[in-house]
Design a protein around this motif. Sequence first.
Motif, PDB file in Angstrom:
ATOM      1  N   GLU A  45       0.839  -1.194   0.000  1.00 17.51           N
ATOM      2  CA  GLU A  45       0.000   0.000   0.000  1.00 17.51           C
ATOM      3  C   GLU A  45       0.874   1.245   0.000  1.00 17.51           C
ATOM      4  OE1 GLU A  45      -2.720  -0.352   3.258  1.00 17.51           O
ATOM      5  OE2 GLU A  45      -4.155  -1.448   2.024  1.00 17.51           O
ATOM      6  N   ALA A  46       1.990   1.175   0.742  1.00 16.40           N
ATOM      7  CA  ALA A  46       2.905   2.322   0.765  1.00 16.40           C
ATOM      8  C   ALA A  46       3.445   2.578  -0.642  1.00 16.40           C
ATOM      9  CB  ALA A  46       4.045   2.068   1.745  1.00 16.40           C
ATOM     10  N   GLY A  47       3.771   1.513  -1.357  1.00 14.85           N
ATOM     11  CA  GLY A  47       4.255   1.668  -2.725  1.00 14.85           C
ATOM     12  C   GLY A  47       3.231   2.372  -3.599  1.00 14.85           C
ATOM     13  N   ARG A  48       1.983   1.977  -3.453  1.00 14.45           N
ATOM     14  CA  ARG A  48       0.909   2.605  -4.226  1.00 14.45           C
ATOM     15  C   ARG A  48       0.713   4.052  -3.774  1.00 14.45           C
ATOM     16  NH1 ARG A  48      -2.264   1.429  -7.755  1.00 14.45           N
ATOM     17  NH2 ARG A  48      -4.256   0.965  -6.786  1.00 14.45           N
ATOM     18  N   ASP A  49       0.763   4.232  -2.464  1.00  9.30           N
ATOM     19  CA  ASP A  49       0.549   5.567  -1.897  1.00  9.30           C
ATOM     20  C   ASP A  49       1.614   6.545  -2.393  1.00  9.30           C
ATOM     21  OD1 ASP A  49      -0.990   7.116   0.161  1.00  9.30           O
ATOM     22  OD2 ASP A  49       1.037   7.405   0.933  1.00  9.30           O
ATOM     23  N   LEU A  50       2.830   6.029  -2.630  1.00 11.75           N
ATOM     24  CA  LEU A  50       3.924   6.896  -3.061  1.00 11.75           C
ATOM     25  C   LEU A  50       3.948   7.067  -4.575  1.00 11.75           C
ATOM     26  CD1 LEU A  50       6.540   5.548  -0.531  1.00 11.75           C
ATOM     27  CD2 LEU A  50       5.510   7.816  -0.510  1.00 11.75           C
ATOM     28  N   GLY A  51       2.863   6.683  -5.237  1.00 14.44           N
ATOM     29  CA  GLY A  51       2.692   7.054  -6.639  1.00 14.44           C
ATOM     30  C   GLY A  51       2.969   5.963  -7.658  1.00 14.44           C
ATOM     31  N   GLU A  52       3.266   4.732  -7.212  1.00 12.99           N
ATOM     32  CA  GLU A  52       3.546   3.681  -8.179  1.00 12.99           C
ATOM     33  C   GLU A  52       2.292   2.844  -8.435  1.00 12.99           C
ATOM     34  OE1 GLU A  52       5.960   3.970  -9.851  1.00 12.99           O
ATOM     35  OE2 GLU A  52       7.848   4.217  -8.783  1.00 12.99           O
TER      36      GLU A  52
END
Lengths: 373, 290
Positions: free
Chosen positions: B189-196
């Motif tokens: 989720e952090a990866g998605r949250d950071l724009g990926e």
Amino acid sequence: MSDDSSPMIECRELQKYYGDYHALRGIDLSIREGEFFSLLGPSGCGKTTLLRVIAGFEDISAGAVLIDGRHMEDVPANRRPTNMVFQSYAIFPHLSVAENVAFGLRRDPRPKPEKAAMVEEALEMVGLRGYGGRAAHALSGGQRQRVALARALILKPKVLLLDEPLSALDRKMREQMQVELIKLQRQVGITFVLVTHDQEEALVMSDRIAVMFEGEIAQLDEPEALYARPASRRVADFIGVMNFLPARILDEADGRATADIPGLGVVDLPEGQISRADADDSGPMIGFRPETMTLLRPGQTSQQARETGAVIDEVVYYGDMTYYDLRLDGSARLDGKARTVRISMRNVFGRDVPCVGTAVRLAWSPGSLVLFR
Amino acid sequence: MAKRGMDAEARQGFTLIAPPFIYALAILAAPILTILSYSFLTDGYLEVVREFTLDNYRQVWTDPIVRTVMLRSLMVSALVTLVTVVLAFPVAYYVSFMVRPERKSMWLFLITIPFWTSYLIRVFLWKVILGYNGVINSSLTGLGIIDEPLTFILYNVNSIVLTLAHAYAPFAILPIFVALEKIDRSLLEAGRDLGENRLMTFWRVTLPLAMPGVIAAVLIVFIPTIGDYVTPELIGGGKIPMIANLIQVQMLALDNRPLGSALAVTAMLVVAVVSLLFLALNRRFLKVKQ
């Protein structure tokens, strides 16, 4: 509320179901730009779900979410102008501190040295200057928290979402981070939305707080108002300590009420001190905070309007404060049950704390009472 | 008085581990030492002459046939490893990320079902499937898609790779599954949250964190397949020997134990070197820190 700028986050009639479970029940909410906003409630009240809905990690069953005036319906999490600090911090264990902070900069067209400078700047902002080369797994809890903050803030989001960010820290560290977060928020001017179950944390940090129970917002107010004028018994009970005594309504006219309270006597309450939130079965109740009453030493007088006799039932010493559980004289008058209330007093150095069984006098004023209908 | 030797607790511990330790020594170390000593002895045709020599190794390292077979074994097991891991990853990913938690153990159970029959029978079954009059050929001719049976699907490297990849699939799925299970979902989720997007999050977060499992899978598949004896014999039709078949020929058919032992020791060294190289490369390029 009169606010000419459009809200940063707007939730309209939000509904969220997990199967049969109704997690969010019609949330209407607007959060202003640059505000430090908290979602406060016990576990399972839907506060984290609401935060994840705003972040884009959860779909909604009905309603709408707008961020900076834009509908977020078809915007996936990676394209939303929000960044999150996760409860577990979610620091990538395979990357160094600097690589973690730079994670979101991959598609940024700036040259590498400039990005490195941004990373260093972000780390400095959270007090981790020079930590860039460290391995993520070698960090302490507080440091991880700061890395997570730097990683989110470096992307200059419109909204920073914080999911119980301080719950894993020890008390000292937590209090320190609370102050640092407030300072940081003022410095960057970004809208912060904090989820917490800790009422003290919410009171310390927020501009406004939404108290949630069972998927609904029970009260949305500034901390002072929330503390002094809770909208319902449940909110009052959740935020701080509140004493409750049964009351009998003698007269009611023009929004004012006259109530008879066993132990305290007859008081006249203006409209501002009457809470008309959904009444429960227990009937009208009078509530007051422990610090609004004063324990008088023998011979001491007070400016407060009223005095009541009581007997000390229990003394709980906290160093700077002492809590006294008092049995109010005449409190059994209404239904035969004697009632104790909790009073807090700041300790004066060198003065003895009265002991259990002592008869004392209490000074108070009707202005500190809230009537729950 | 200072205590000498072992204290009671240590003695008890040693007593406890002694039987399995002796057993392991007898089963593992003794044969290896025997093979190692044989490899330095002279072959006297049908008997072993107790004279030290390096001739066996000289022969092994210069013989073009040995080199060809050794390279083929390496190539086949590399191919098997590649195919197995590439096919196992999506399965492990599916079970870890898509299957509901309460169903996961059932899925793992299902994955082990092929192991309920013996390895030999499974290899035989592939022969039945791929053979000249096998399942594939007779269905295809029956449907009129081909006129005469396909011959390139049995008795060649492809069929060996196919059979071994199937046989070792669970060995690759399980370690990758475990590595994927250990990944904190909030990292994704952090990866998605950071724009990926999902694909880039997989590439930058999931895959690097799953690498320990992938490395384990590679080693678990690569090391036994290089010495596989049955599959080349049956599926390869004996025409495409691998190193184990060569060792068998020297040891039993030609009764040249010293040369067979030298082959075995050499094969062991090659596997060790390749595995260590692989581990070193991984540490260097993937920087997997856990």
